[in-house]
Scaffold this active site. Structure first.
Site, PDB file in Angstrom:
ATOM      1  N   ALA A  67       0.860  -1.184   0.000  1.00 56.56           N
ATOM      2  CA  ALA A  67       0.000   0.000   0.000  1.00 56.56           C
ATOM      3  C   ALA A  67       0.893   1.229   0.000  1.00 56.56           C
ATOM      4  O   ALA A  67       2.065   1.162   0.396  1.00 56.56           O
ATOM      5  CB  ALA A  67      -0.877  -0.006   1.242  1.00 56.56           C
ATOM      6  N   GLY A 110       0.661  -5.206   0.709  1.00 56.21           N
ATOM      7  CA  GLY A 110      -0.523  -5.294  -0.144  1.00 56.21           C
ATOM      8  C   GLY A 110      -0.195  -5.814  -1.534  1.00 56.21           C
ATOM      9  O   GLY A 110      -1.062  -6.366  -2.222  1.00 56.21           O
ATOM     10  N   GLU A 113      -0.213  -9.462  -1.123  1.00 55.95           N
ATOM     11  CA  GLU A 113      -1.623  -9.842  -0.946  1.00 55.95           C
ATOM     12  C   GLU A 113      -2.375  -9.776  -2.284  1.00 55.95           C
ATOM     13  O   GLU A 113      -3.210 -10.628  -2.574  1.00 55.95           O
ATOM     14  CB  GLU A 113      -2.283  -8.925   0.092  1.00 55.95           C
ATOM     15  CG  GLU A 113      -1.745  -9.201   1.494  1.00 55.95           C
ATOM     16  CD  GLU A 113      -2.187  -8.163   2.513  1.00 55.95           C
ATOM     17  OE1 GLU A 113      -2.030  -6.955   2.237  1.00 55.95           O
ATOM     18  OE2 GLU A 113      -2.685  -8.554   3.577  1.00 55.95           O
ATOM     19  N   GLU A 133       4.582  -5.504   7.008  1.00 60.32           N
ATOM     20  CA  GLU A 133       3.750  -4.494   7.671  1.00 60.32           C
ATOM     21  C   GLU A 133       4.111  -4.287   9.135  1.00 60.32           C
ATOM     22  O   GLU A 133       3.966  -3.181   9.670  1.00 60.32           O
ATOM     23  CB  GLU A 133       2.256  -4.873   7.579  1.00 60.32           C
ATOM     24  CG  GLU A 133       1.648  -4.731   6.191  1.00 60.32           C
ATOM     25  CD  GLU A 133       1.774  -5.986   5.323  1.00 60.32           C
ATOM     26  OE1 GLU A 133       2.645  -6.819   5.610  1.00 60.32           O
ATOM     27  OE2 GLU A 133       0.995  -6.100   4.364  1.00 60.32           O
TER      28      GLU A 133
HETATM   29  N1  DAK Z   1       4.563   3.287  -0.400  1.00 64.27           N
HETATM   30  C1  DAK Z   1       4.948   4.506  -0.899  1.00 64.27           C
HETATM   31  N2  DAK Z   1       6.143   4.689  -1.478  1.00 64.27           N
HETATM   32  C2  DAK Z   1       6.984   3.622  -1.567  1.00 64.27           C
HETATM   33  C3  DAK Z   1       6.639   2.353  -1.069  1.00 64.27           C
HETATM   34  C4  DAK Z   1       5.341   2.192  -0.486  1.00 64.27           C
HETATM   35  N3  DAK Z   1       4.902   1.032  -0.050  1.00 64.27           N
HETATM   36  N4  DAK Z   1       7.689   1.511  -1.296  1.00 64.27           N
HETATM   37  C5  DAK Z   1       8.633   2.248  -1.904  1.00 64.27           C
HETATM   38  N5  DAK Z   1       8.207   3.516  -2.069  1.00 64.27           N
HETATM   39  C6  DAK Z   1       8.937   4.626  -2.690  1.00 64.27           C
HETATM   40  C7  DAK Z   1      10.044   5.133  -1.787  1.00 64.27           C
HETATM   41  O1  DAK Z   1       9.546   6.038  -0.832  1.00 64.27           O
HETATM   42  C8  DAK Z   1      10.953   5.784  -2.799  1.00 64.27           C
HETATM   43  O2  DAK Z   1      10.395   7.026  -3.151  1.00 64.27           O
HETATM   44  P1  DAK Z   1      11.309   8.374  -3.189  1.00 64.27           P
HETATM   45  O3  DAK Z   1      11.936   8.475  -1.858  1.00 64.27           O
HETATM   46  O4  DAK Z   1      12.299   8.098  -4.295  1.00 64.27           O
HETATM   47  O5  DAK Z   1      10.354   9.449  -3.505  1.00 64.27           O
HETATM   48  C9  DAK Z   1      10.838   4.882  -4.022  1.00 64.27           C
HETATM   49  O6  DAK Z   1       9.615   4.174  -3.855  1.00 64.27           O
HETATM   50  C10 DAK Z   1      11.955   3.857  -4.108  1.00 64.27           C
HETATM   51  O7  DAK Z   1      12.014   3.167  -2.871  1.00 64.27           O
HETATM   52  P2  DAK Z   1      13.367   2.967  -2.058  1.00 64.27           P
HETATM   53  O8  DAK Z   1      14.302   4.124  -2.275  1.00 64.27           O
HETATM   54  O9  DAK Z   1      13.009   2.631  -0.666  1.00 64.27           O
HETATM   55  O10 DAK Z   1      13.978   1.702  -2.823  1.00 64.27           O
HETATM   56  P3  DAK Z   1      14.923   0.578  -2.243  1.00 64.27           P
HETATM   57  O11 DAK Z   1      15.322  -0.217  -3.413  1.00 64.27           O
HETATM   58  O12 DAK Z   1      16.000   1.139  -1.368  1.00 64.27           O
HETATM   59  O13 DAK Z   1      13.990  -0.325  -1.288  1.00 64.27           O
HETATM   60  C11 DAK Z   1      11.993  -1.538  -0.729  1.00 64.27           C
HETATM   61  C12 DAK Z   1      12.941  -1.039  -1.856  1.00 64.27           C
HETATM   62  C13 DAK Z   1      10.773  -2.147  -1.428  1.00 64.27           C
HETATM   63  C14 DAK Z   1      12.681  -2.596   0.102  1.00 64.27           C
HETATM   64  C15 DAK Z   1      11.566  -0.337   0.175  1.00 64.27           C
HETATM   65  O14 DAK Z   1      11.097   0.699  -0.664  1.00 64.27           O
HETATM   66  C16 DAK Z   1      10.473  -0.696   1.145  1.00 64.27           C
HETATM   67  O15 DAK Z   1      10.720  -1.318   2.190  1.00 64.27           O
HETATM   68  N6  DAK Z   1       9.243  -0.279   0.839  1.00 64.27           N
HETATM   69  C17 DAK Z   1       8.101  -0.449   1.745  1.00 64.27           C
HETATM   70  C18 DAK Z   1       7.595  -1.864   1.732  1.00 64.27           C
HETATM   71  C19 DAK Z   1       6.438  -2.060   2.729  1.00 64.27           C
HETATM   72  O16 DAK Z   1       6.615  -1.808   3.922  1.00 64.27           O
HETATM   73  N7  DAK Z   1       5.345  -2.488   2.245  1.00 64.27           N
HETATM   74  C20 DAK Z   1       4.108  -2.706   3.061  1.00 64.27           C
HETATM   75  C21 DAK Z   1       3.273  -1.418   3.075  1.00 64.27           C
HETATM   76  S1  DAK Z   1       1.855  -1.566   4.173  1.00 64.27           S
HETATM   77  C22 DAK Z   1      -5.822  -2.208   3.490  1.00 64.27           C
HETATM   78  C23 DAK Z   1      -5.358  -3.423   3.094  1.00 64.27           C
HETATM   79  C24 DAK Z   1      -3.989  -3.618   2.908  1.00 64.27           C
HETATM   80  C25 DAK Z   1      -3.086  -2.624   3.193  1.00 64.27           C
HETATM   81  C26 DAK Z   1      -3.567  -1.392   3.615  1.00 64.27           C
HETATM   82  C27 DAK Z   1      -4.932  -1.178   3.788  1.00 64.27           C
HETATM   83  N8  DAK Z   1      -7.240  -2.004   3.695  1.00 64.27           N
HETATM   84  C28 DAK Z   1      -8.165  -3.098   3.394  1.00 64.27           C
HETATM   85  C29 DAK Z   1      -7.764  -0.754   4.126  1.00 64.27           C
HETATM   86  C30 DAK Z   1      -1.674  -2.880   2.974  1.00 64.27           C
HETATM   87  C31 DAK Z   1      -0.679  -2.319   3.707  1.00 64.27           C
HETATM   88  C32 DAK Z   1       0.718  -2.359   3.202  1.00 64.27           C
HETATM   89  O17 DAK Z   1       1.041  -2.904   2.169  1.00 64.27           O
END
Ligand code: DAK
Length: 259
Positions: A67, A110, A113, A133
């Site tokens: 997400a 997400g 998922e 998450e």
């Molecule tokens: N959201 C927003 N931006 C993201 C992002 C994300 N999930 N993942 C990466 N980015 C952005 C980074 O902020 C960065 O943007 P800038 O800083 O350049 O503007 C760009 O993408 C490149 O990312 P990185 O610089 O971090 O790249 P790396 O290669 O160093 O790292 C990485 C890649 C994938 C390991 C890292 O970006 C990372 O850990 N990303 C977050 C992964 C994460 O935590 N995912 C889970 C998110 S929570 C719902 C149901 C489901 C959900 C929500 C609600 N409902 C039913 C209401 C789901 C929740 C989730 O998924």
């Protein structure tokens, strides 16, 4: 593909709709617009008899890093409880036709998922799956704790969800999360071939076959077998069954209408 479009909907093969996530700068993070776009596309595909299979992909580099975390800071408990995204995820969950996912690069949170909502996942060698998450102080919210556990088993699911460790494509294959691993350059092509093959089959049998397999996840064996028996018998009354059997006997290709 223009940078402004956050997703693209195309029809690359007969009876196949392709949904491509297109937010590369944010690693295809699933913001509200994209999630509602997937639901709208699937709702339209559900009601269009010409569509028989959907392909979901994020392209060659990344599937979706979860997400959009940048939407989280302002969201409250009631925002999440009332979030229309829950309805959108439900539209994805209940989509009755087959979905094939072509996953390259990250499929996290997400994104993982979303891939697990597909019926078949084809992964590139560069695919990485994870449910990180907990790092954000939350847990998976679109079925990850349930679906991942049912597919890969308790121990690996706990490692991915509690320790936030990612798994690579080979581990995903070994654990049953994905059906095949391909070179990243051919993931989408292979998934499209598969989608086209499925789309060439009798649509009612495909649809009921999907339903029956999914029953294995939430029914007892006895109830699932009963569902299968009834579904099997029902298909004997279809035009497609008559055509499929006739085509076999006459040594020709079947022409299926989904009736
Ligand atoms: N959201 C927003 N931006 C993201 C992002 C994300 N999930 N993942 C990466 N980015 C952005 C980074 O902020 C960065 O943007 P800038 O800083 O350049 O503007 C760009 O993408 C490149 O990312 P990185 O610089 O971090 O790249 P790396 O290669 O160093 O790292 C990485 C890649 C994938 C390991 C890292 O970006 C990372 O850990 N990303 C977050 C992964 C994460 O935590 N995912 C889970 C998110 S929570 C719902 C149901 C489901 C959900 C929500 C609600 N409902 C039913 C209401 C789901 C929740 C989730 O998924």
């Amino acid at each position: 593909m223009s940078e402004e479009q956050e997703y693209l909907v195309t029809e690359p093969r007969n009876h196949v709709v392709q949904f491509t996530l297109n937010r590369p700068k944010a690693l295809n993070a699933l913001n509200g617009n994209v999630v509602s776009g997937i639901a709208e596309t699937l709702n339209a595909a559900r009601d269009n008899d010409d569509v028989r299979c959907v392909l979901l992909t994020g392209g060659e580099k990344v599937f979706a890093a979860g997400a959009d975390i940048k939407e989280f800071p302002t969201q409250t408990v009631s925002d999440i409880l009332l979030d229309s995204r829950t309805t959108h995820w439900e539209a994805i969950r209940s989509f009755p036709k087959p979905i094939v996912a072509a996953v390259n690069g990250y499929a996290l949170g997400g994104g993982c998922e979303l891939a697990m909502h597909a019926d078949i996942i084809i992964a590139g060698e560069n695919a990485t799956f994870g449910q990180p998450e907990v790092n954000l102080g939350i847990i998976p919210g679109a079925g990850g704790t349930q679906r991942l556990t049912k597919v890969v088993g308790k121990s690996l699911a706990m490692k991915m969800i509690l320790a936030c460790e990612f798994i690579d494509a080979r581990t995903a294959l070994d654990s049953g999360l994905v059906a095949e691993v391909t070179p990243k350059e051919t993931t989408i092509e292979r998934a499209l071939d598969l989608a086209e093959t499925i789309a060439s089959k009798p649509p009612l049998a495909v649809r009921i076959g999907k339903q029956a397999v999914l029953k294995a996840f939430d029914m007892t064996l006895e109830n699932g077998l009963e569902f299968e028996r009834r579904a099997f018998a029902t298909l004997f009354g279809t035009e497609d069954k008559a055509e499929g059997v006739a085509a076999f006997v006459e040594k020709r290709k079947g022409d299926f209408k989904g009736r």
